[in-house]
Design a protein around this motif. Structure first.
Motif, PDB file in Angstrom:
ATOM      1  N   GLY A 192     -14.319 -15.252 -12.555  1.00  0.00           N
ATOM      2  CA  GLY A 192     -14.448 -15.526 -13.980  1.00  0.00           C
ATOM      3  C   GLY A 192     -13.365 -16.450 -14.518  1.00  0.00           C
ATOM      4  O   GLY A 192     -13.137 -16.507 -15.719  1.00  0.00           O
ATOM      5  N   MET A 193     -12.686 -17.199 -13.626  1.00  0.00           N
ATOM      6  CA  MET A 193     -11.598 -18.058 -14.111  1.00  0.00           C
ATOM      7  C   MET A 193     -12.131 -19.232 -14.935  1.00  0.00           C
ATOM      8  O   MET A 193     -11.441 -19.716 -15.828  1.00  0.00           O
ATOM      9  N   ALA A 194     -13.345 -19.694 -14.647  1.00  0.00           N
ATOM     10  CA  ALA A 194     -13.873 -20.854 -15.377  1.00  0.00           C
ATOM     11  C   ALA A 194     -14.014 -20.526 -16.860  1.00  0.00           C
ATOM     12  O   ALA A 194     -13.582 -21.306 -17.717  1.00  0.00           O
ATOM     13  N   THR A 195     -14.575 -19.369 -17.174  1.00  0.00           N
ATOM     14  CA  THR A 195     -14.729 -19.018 -18.599  1.00  0.00           C
ATOM     15  C   THR A 195     -13.361 -18.715 -19.231  1.00  0.00           C
ATOM     16  O   THR A 195     -13.160 -18.964 -20.408  1.00  0.00           O
ATOM     17  N   LYS A 196     -12.442 -18.218 -18.411  1.00  0.00           N
ATOM     18  CA  LYS A 196     -11.101 -17.953 -18.962  1.00  0.00           C
ATOM     19  C   LYS A 196     -10.417 -19.256 -19.360  1.00  0.00           C
ATOM     20  O   LYS A 196      -9.724 -19.327 -20.369  1.00  0.00           O
ATOM     21  N   LEU A 197     -10.615 -20.263 -18.531  1.00  0.00           N
ATOM     22  CA  LEU A 197     -10.011 -21.565 -18.826  1.00  0.00           C
ATOM     23  C   LEU A 197     -10.635 -22.183 -20.081  1.00  0.00           C
ATOM     24  O   LEU A 197      -9.927 -22.748 -20.918  1.00  0.00           O
ATOM     25  N   GLN A 198     -11.959 -22.049 -20.210  1.00  0.00           N
ATOM     26  CA  GLN A 198     -12.623 -22.546 -21.437  1.00  0.00           C
ATOM     27  C   GLN A 198     -12.037 -21.847 -22.652  1.00  0.00           C
ATOM     28  O   GLN A 198     -11.705 -22.467 -23.664  1.00  0.00           O
ATOM     29  N   ALA A 199     -11.902 -20.527 -22.525  1.00  0.00           N
ATOM     30  CA  ALA A 199     -11.397 -19.725 -23.646  1.00  0.00           C
ATOM     31  C   ALA A 199      -9.961 -20.132 -23.973  1.00  0.00           C
ATOM     32  O   ALA A 199      -9.592 -20.313 -25.142  1.00  0.00           O
ATOM     33  N   ALA A 200      -9.154 -20.301 -22.920  1.00  0.00           N
ATOM     34  CA  ALA A 200      -7.749 -20.666 -23.125  1.00  0.00           C
ATOM     35  C   ALA A 200      -7.662 -22.023 -23.813  1.00  0.00           C
ATOM     36  O   ALA A 200      -6.840 -22.237 -24.713  1.00  0.00           O
TER      37      ALA A 200
END
Ligand code: GLU
Length: 367
Positions: free
Chosen positions: A212-220
């Motif tokens: 789930g790092m891709a969505t975390k990066l978008q969120a960040a």
């Protein structure tokens, strides 16, 4: 003592279940203890909690599938259970909670966005911990944010938060997949999110995205543009929430950018979905990025998609990289007619004119 901060704590299902198929209440109480500690230090806490679907699955005695409807049903069963657990755990520390279930549609409309913001602020002013989740039981894909990482960044903007803690089952963002590469190194600080980093977090290359790092990066990326510092850290770590407030942060810290002062611009970052694209030339890209300029017809190369006056659209450069997002004053057919022209020609081309700016600077946020 530290300055009082508003902290959004996002807890993924993996953190709440410890990777099992049941909510781990012992760990949940430990997380609540840390939130109560933060409140004692004078900070305010907003929780974005997943786990409704997991809680529903735990409740249901009959086996159930994984279709969208099954998940919506499970969320309907589990959300009540989830909030009941949070309520009783926070009550152990004498803290009230308030539930808010949101969808993207609630944030897209400026009035509803302001209502949600007012409720959130009122809860915080009354010392209540808001516990937020997506309204999964009713949200169709068109009105869904879709994942709680992105939801938490929108909540951080709504709450005017100082920090967003994305707690997950990994230590943070690594230089490569630590499950496959023994030399993978934790990236402690990120000051710039570029394509290379996105690739690392789950683009076509490595497989960190499965965590789930891709969505975390978008969120960040969204949150830090609104002036929110973001930390990705392991939710199972001892005192992880308290440590995220210290100088010696665990995990990966994303440095914040200067927040737009205007509340409407924050909403532009959080709320609406883009309805189309305008491709702009290099001169307009530089003027918008570096000189704080509005978008004029002259710098426009093409209009893509069908959009109307008042819609939110993306401005992309000649390489289709996102430059800015803003509220457009002309519809797509009109933009197509006036592209490349001098502002004084608009009146002749359209027989009317909404002013020289196709997107006014006040209606624009940079990316
Ligand atoms: N809203 C979902 C739930 O509560 C989780 C979505 C997510 O974790 O991204 O089960």
């Amino acid at each position: 003592m530290q300055r009082a901060q508003i902290v959004v704590v996002k807890l993924g299902t993996s953190v709440l279940t410890g990777g099992t198929d049941k909510l781990d209440k012992a760990h949940m109480v430990e997380l609540v203890r840390q939130c109560s500690e933060l409140k004692k230090q004078g900070h305010q806490v907003v929780m974005v909690s997943s786990g409704a679907v997991a809680a529903g699955r735990e409740q249901l005695t009959k086996p159930c599938g994984r279709s969208v409807i099954d998940k919506q049903m499970l969320a309907a069963i589990g959300q009540g259970q989830l909030i009941h657990i949070w309520q009783s755990l926070f009550a152990l520390f004498g803290i009230n909670v308030g539930q808010m279930l949101l969808t993207r549609a609630d944030l897209e409309d400026r009035d509803r966005y302001l209502n949600a913001r007012d409720t959130l602020t009122a809860l915080l002013n009354h010392d209540v911990v808001p516990i937020i989740n997506e309204n999964d039981a009713v949200a169709t894909s068109e009105i869904k944010v879709g994942d709680n990482d992105n939801l938490s960044s929108l909540v951080a903007i709504l709450a005017n938060a100082d920090k967003l803690l994305l707690l997950t089952d990994q230590e943070g963002l690594f230089t490569s997949d630590p499950r496959k590469d023994a030399n993978a190194q934790l990236i402690e600080q990120v000051s710039h999110i570029d394509d290379e980093l996105r690739q690392l977090a789950g683009g076509s290359g490595t497989s960190l995205g499965t965590g789930g790092m891709a969505t975390k990066l978008q969120a960040a990326d969204i949150a830090r543009r609104a002036g929110v510092e973001v930390v990705i850290a392991k939710g199972a770590g001892k005192n992880v929430i308290l440590n995220c407030m210290s100088e010696q942060l665990p995990g990966t810290r994303f440095l914040k950018l200067a927040a737009p002062r205007d509340g409407r611009k924050k909403w532009l970052l959080a709320g609406p979905k883009s309805n189309g694209q305008i491709v702009i030339d290099d001169g307009a890209t530089t003027a918008i990025k570096r000189q704080g300029a509005s978008l004029l017809a002259k710098g426009i190369r093409a209009a893509k998609g069908e959009f109307y006056r008042g819609d939110l659209i993306d401005l992309v450069d000649l390489n289709f990289q996102l430059v800015a997002r803003g509220v457009v004053r002309f519809n797509s057919l009109e933009v197509d007619k006036i592209k490349g022209c001098h502002s004084s020609e608009i009146i002749n081309l359209l027989n009317f004119d909404y002013g020289a700016e196709v997107i006014h600077r006040d209606d624009l946020v940079l990316f």
